[in-house]
Write an enzyme that holds these catalytic residues in place. Structure first.
Site, PDB file in Angstrom:
ATOM      1  CB  ILE A 143       0.588   6.298   2.465  1.00  0.00           C
ATOM      2  CG1 ILE A 143       2.064   6.614   2.862  1.00  0.00           C
ATOM      3  CG2 ILE A 143      -0.079   5.008   3.383  1.00  0.00           C
ATOM      4  CD1 ILE A 143       2.139   7.261   4.091  1.00  0.00           C
ATOM      5  CB  CYS A 144      -3.144   3.141  -0.781  1.00  0.00           C
ATOM      6  SG  CYS A 144      -4.679   2.482  -1.071  1.00  0.00           S
ATOM      7  CG  LEU A 145      -4.004   4.185   6.283  1.00  0.00           C
ATOM      8  CD1 LEU A 145      -4.297   2.716   6.524  1.00  0.00           C
ATOM      9  CD2 LEU A 145      -2.834   4.772   7.324  1.00  0.00           C
ATOM     10  CD1 TRP A 158      -6.350   8.188  -2.256  1.00  0.00           C
ATOM     11  CD2 TRP A 158      -5.013   6.476  -2.763  1.00  0.00           C
ATOM     12  NE1 TRP A 158      -5.014   8.640  -2.303  1.00  0.00           N
ATOM     13  CE2 TRP A 158      -4.255   7.476  -2.728  1.00  0.00           C
ATOM     14  CE3 TRP A 158      -4.539   5.263  -3.316  1.00  0.00           C
ATOM     15  CZ2 TRP A 158      -2.990   7.478  -2.975  1.00  0.00           C
ATOM     16  CZ3 TRP A 158      -3.200   5.101  -3.498  1.00  0.00           C
ATOM     17  CH2 TRP A 158      -2.436   6.285  -3.471  1.00  0.00           C
ATOM     18  CG  HIS A 160      -1.940  -0.873   1.179  1.00  0.00           C
ATOM     19  ND1 HIS A 160      -3.085  -1.251   2.150  1.00  0.00           N
ATOM     20  CD2 HIS A 160      -2.102  -2.106   0.160  1.00  0.00           C
ATOM     21  CE1 HIS A 160      -3.553  -2.287   1.644  1.00  0.00           C
ATOM     22  NE2 HIS A 160      -3.190  -2.674   0.548  1.00  0.00           N
TER      23      HIS A 160
END
Length: 161
Positions: A98-100, A154, A91
């Site tokens: 950051i894919c959060l 996202w 991620h």
């Protein structure tokens, strides 16, 4: 930097300043485990050393995280990214994005820099493999000219890592 980062150059609101001063004071008294704030004179942009948790793939590895606060923080999420080279993680893109979900759609004004850091460390700690996201090359190629991760739509579909 492009116009997409222009909001970070505007002065913080009084609410944002007060909130960040409070968070910084709390951080200095009780920093989250595995994190060290690198002191500077810019309240709007924090640089934080992140050390991987014991017993994880990232144990004793240290990375630099930058957290930039928008003018209307905490009503809007901060922008957080790793300075390359960031951790190899499904991620985390090679450009540090950051894919959060809590950094975007799931942000709440009740969250703090500490809670964001703990979530990032938890994400790192739960990773079963050190690898880049499957779409890393395409994503990074499309993020030219310093595009903010907040400009990305996202798709949060994998909560296992």
């Amino acid at each position: 930097m492009t116009s997409s980062s222009a909001p970070s150059r505007k002065a913080l609101s009084k609410i944002a300043c007060n909130r960040l001063q409070k968070e910084l004071t709390e951080w200095q008294v009780n920093p989250p485990t595995g994190f060290r704030h690198k002191v500077n004179d810019n309240l709007q942009k924090w640089t934080i050393d992140v050390t991987g948790a014991p017993g994880t793939l990232y144990e004793n590895e240290t990375y630099q995280l930058q957290v930039e606060f928008p003018v209307n923080y905490p009503m809007e999420a901060p922008q957080a990214f790793f300075f390359p080279p960031g951790p190899l993680h499904p991620h985390i893109y090679s450009n540090g994005h950051i894919c959060l979900d809590i950094l975007y759609d799931s942000w709440s004004p009740a969250m703090t820099v500490s809670s964001v850091c703990i979530s990032i460390l938890s994400m790192l700690s739960s990773s079963p493999a050190k690898e880049r996201p499957a779409d890393n090359d395409r994503y990074v190629k499309n993020c030219k000219n310093g595009r903010s991760p907040k400009e990305t739509r996202w798709w949060f579909h994998d909560d296992k890592v």
